[in-house]
Enzyme design. Structure first.
Site, PDB file in Angstrom:
ATOM      1  N   LEU A 257      -4.252   7.842  -6.663  1.00  0.00           N
ATOM      2  CA  LEU A 257      -3.230   7.452  -5.701  1.00  0.00           C
ATOM      3  C   LEU A 257      -3.513   8.226  -4.418  1.00  0.00           C
ATOM      4  CD1 LEU A 257       0.103   7.480  -7.784  1.00  0.00           C
ATOM      5  CD2 LEU A 257      -1.272   5.501  -7.105  1.00  0.00           C
ATOM      6  N   ASP A 258      -3.377   7.566  -3.274  1.00  0.00           N
ATOM      7  CA  ASP A 258      -3.609   8.231  -1.997  1.00  0.00           C
ATOM      8  C   ASP A 258      -2.696   9.441  -1.853  1.00  0.00           C
ATOM      9  OD1 ASP A 258      -5.406   6.232  -1.454  1.00  0.00           O
ATOM     10  OD2 ASP A 258      -4.014   5.077  -0.198  1.00  0.00           O
ATOM     11  N   LYS A 259      -3.082  10.351  -0.976  1.00  0.00           N
ATOM     12  CA  LYS A 259      -2.305  11.570  -0.766  1.00  0.00           C
ATOM     13  C   LYS A 259      -0.856  11.256  -0.397  1.00  0.00           C
ATOM     14  CE  LYS A 259      -2.283  15.870   1.930  1.00  0.00           C
ATOM     15  NZ  LYS A 259      -2.991  16.688   2.945  1.00  0.00           N
TER      16      LYS A 259
ATOM     17  N   THR B  78       0.805   8.528  -1.164  1.00  0.00           N
ATOM     18  CA  THR B  78       1.411   7.580  -2.095  1.00  0.00           C
ATOM     19  C   THR B  78       2.087   8.323  -3.235  1.00  0.00           C
ATOM     20  OG1 THR B  78      -0.228   5.886  -1.590  1.00  0.00           O
ATOM     21  CG2 THR B  78       0.969   5.639  -3.651  1.00  0.00           C
TER      22      THR B  78
ATOM     23  N   HIS C 289      -7.871   1.788  -1.037  1.00  0.00           N
ATOM     24  CA  HIS C 289      -6.708   1.501  -0.176  1.00  0.00           C
ATOM     25  C   HIS C 289      -6.295   0.022  -0.277  1.00  0.00           C
ATOM     26  CE1 HIS C 289      -6.831   5.476   1.392  1.00  0.00           C
ATOM     27  NE2 HIS C 289      -7.781   5.289   2.288  1.00  0.00           N
TER      28      HIS C 289
END
Length: 238
Positions: free
Chosen positions: A101-103, A105, A187
């Site tokens: 998961l993105d930073k 998110t 992404h």
């Protein structure tokens, strides 16, 4: 197996720490205080208790983490705080996050040392569903929903696989939706929204495969998966 190794494997301390715990009378085996760290036991049959809590020997561990924004999905990072820094006290050797998961998110992240399960959940050919709660700038029209559901070009020469969209709300300049995808491209959710003229302002993963985020689990906290959750994940289509 030696008693001190058993306790170390269950992440109850370093070898010296568990030996000290044994000497202090904090450990019992089959209801009898154990004083010898070298004591041999059958990890599958003998009942070991630590400070009154029964310890069941396991080799595979499964945890649900409610990832907050601001931490990176990695086992270690020299500059950033990682999701594994939130797993203090968790038993199990070789724990790692399943997927990324993105930073910025938030939401569901599975942490486990079951490499076979992790591979199956992440394998592109398995098309495991992942559902996200998404807040966006822009307008989500019926035509745009259709584009997302049929597959959209996100700039790498290959359309996304069909998705499911549930529009939750719409204002003049923003909207909220639930988006279910079966890929894990870089992404991907943000790029899908950009492809229809919007931008993501908040992103949270709600589910992955059969596992759904526990709404009672605070951000930054984790809990072991229940037996039913583990069974559903392991027995899901292979």
């Amino acid at each position: 197996m030696r008693l001190d190794r058993f306790l170390c494997d269950m992440q109850l301390g370093t070898r010296s720490q568990v030996k000290e715990s044994i000497r202090k009378g904090l450990v019992s085996v089959n209801g009898i205080l154990a004083r010898d760290p070298d004591m041999k036991l059958d990890e599958q049959k003998d009942i070991v208790s630590y400070m009154g809590r029964m310890i069941t020997y396991q080799t595979l561990f499964y945890y649900m983490l409610h990832k907050p924004a601001g931490v990176v999905t990695a086992t270690r990072d020299r500059r950033e705080r990682t999701v594994m820094d939130l797993m203090n006290g968790a038993c199990g050797k070789g724990l790692a996050p399943v997927g990324r998961l993105d930073k910025d998110t938030e939401g569901l992240l599975l942490i486990t040392n079951d490499g076979e399960l992790a591979h199956r959940l992440l394998a592109p050919g398995k098309h495991v569903e992942k559902t996200y709660y998404v807040e966006c700038r822009g307008v989500l029209t019926v035509d745009k929903i259709s584009i997302l559901e049929k597959g959209v070009d996100i700039g790498d020469g290959e359309r996304t696989l069909p998705a499911r969209v549930r529009r939750i709300s719409q204002s003049d300049s923003s909207y909220v939706m639930e988006l279910t995808i079966t890929e894990g491209r870089f992404h991907q959710v943000k790029r899908m929204v950009q492809a229809i003229g919007g931008s993501v302002t908040y992103l949270k993963r709600l589910s992955m495969g059969t596992l759904s985020l526990d709404t009672a689990l605070p951000k930054g906290s984790y809990r072991p998966l229940t037996e039913i959750e583990i069974s559903d994940l392991v027995q899901s289509p292979k």
